[in-house]
Design an enzyme around this catalytic site. Structure first.
Site, PDB file in Angstrom:
ATOM      1  N   LEU A 142       0.862  -1.167   0.000  1.00 43.89           N
ATOM      2  CA  LEU A 142       0.000   0.000   0.000  1.00 43.89           C
ATOM      3  C   LEU A 142       0.904   1.224   0.000  1.00 43.89           C
ATOM      4  CD1 LEU A 142      -2.645  -0.885   2.768  1.00 43.89           C
ATOM      5  CD2 LEU A 142      -2.923  -1.107   0.291  1.00 43.89           C
ATOM      6  N   ASP A 143       0.485   2.282  -0.665  1.00 45.91           N
ATOM      7  CA  ASP A 143       1.245   3.516  -0.608  1.00 45.91           C
ATOM      8  C   ASP A 143       1.358   3.985   0.844  1.00 45.91           C
ATOM      9  OD1 ASP A 143       1.379   3.507  -3.353  1.00 45.91           O
ATOM     10  OD2 ASP A 143      -0.246   4.947  -3.632  1.00 45.91           O
ATOM     11  N   LYS A 144       2.412   4.701   1.133  1.00 52.27           N
ATOM     12  CA  LYS A 144       2.638   5.201   2.497  1.00 52.27           C
ATOM     13  C   LYS A 144       1.421   5.946   3.031  1.00 52.27           C
ATOM     14  CE  LYS A 144       5.751   8.259   5.083  1.00 52.27           C
ATOM     15  NZ  LYS A 144       6.946   9.148   5.004  1.00 52.27           N
TER      16      LYS A 144
ATOM     17  N   ARG B 252      -4.767   6.097  -8.008  1.00 51.63           N
ATOM     18  CA  ARG B 252      -4.479   7.532  -8.056  1.00 51.63           C
ATOM     19  C   ARG B 252      -4.253   8.004  -9.486  1.00 51.63           C
ATOM     20  NH1 ARG B 252       0.361   7.627  -3.834  1.00 51.63           N
ATOM     21  NH2 ARG B 252       0.479   9.813  -4.488  1.00 51.63           N
TER      22      ARG B 252
END
Length: 226
Positions: free
Chosen positions: A56-58, A164
């Site tokens: 997962l992205d930060k 995104r």
């Protein structure tokens, strides 16, 4: 003292945690100064070595799954690589997208590099609009209010920053996205809701065989209840 990570699921092969926003999954050269990661924290909590099955992205919160052995990683890794794992996200986006849709748009493999010259790989994202908001503040100077929408998102492929980048492609960028979004809207919504974050949450994943793991949204999402 840093609080322990919430454990959502634990069995002989797998462990899932509810990753908070702002926490890296594992050490990265892009955030070399960060010492705390979900991987290291959960390994310390359980006292064993773990193996990330996906990322997962930060800035993204929600369900994060690890294997508890190399054998389990070899067994479950291909399910993520081939898209056999069903994932569901919640996101707040700019504007009002159609009630439902599919974004089938190939993406450059590395979002950290210029897209020009890169090989593009297939990427498909489905979404369903859950709620629309028309908030009484002005951002662009042309409209007295600003529109946003809560969407449920299912990525059918697993490209980096896929959700995104796809919502940017259809002109409905995620709120709070400092890379692919709109700074003026990010700031306006942060002021309106009193929270500054990337509004993307990994709400659930389901493995082949039927194991489903869910992570409830944080309290900041209550204002977006459909």
């Amino acid at each position: 003292m840093v609080p322990p990570l919430a454990v959502l699921h634990l069995d002989t092969d797998l462990v899932a945690t509810d990753k908070p926003p702002g926490l890296l999954v594992h050490p990265s050269a892009l955030d070399a100064h960060e010492e705390r990661t979900a991987l290291h924290s959960l390994q310390a909590q359980l006292g064993e070595r773990l193996f990330p099955l996906h990322r997962l992205d930060k800035a993204t919160s929600g369900v994060l799954l690890f294997a508890r052995s190399r054998e389990a990683a070899r067994h479950w890794g291909p399910a993520f690589e081939t898209g056999a794992v069903s994932k569901r996200y919640l996101a707040l986006v700019r504007g009002w997208p159609p009630a439902a849709g599919e974004v089938d748009y190939p993406l450059a493999r590395d979002p950290e590099l210029p897209s020009a010259g890169q090989v593009r790989v297939p990427a498909v994202t489905r979404y369903q609009r859950l709620a629309c908001f028309d908030w009484p503040f002005q951002v662009d100077g042309a409209h007295p209010s600003s529109r946003y929408a809560l969407v449920q998102v299912s990525p059918l492929t697993g490209r980096r920053h896929q959700i995104r980048r796809h919502f940017k492609h259809i002109a409905h960028p995620l709120v709070g996205d400092s890379t692919h979004g709109k700074g003026a809207h990010n700031r306006a919504v942060a002021l309106w809701l009193g929270v500054q974050r990337l509004w993307l949450h990994a709400a659930s994943l389901e493995l082949p065989g039927g194991l489903r793991i869910e992570a409830a949204c944080g309290p900041e999402w209550a204002a977006l209840s459909a």
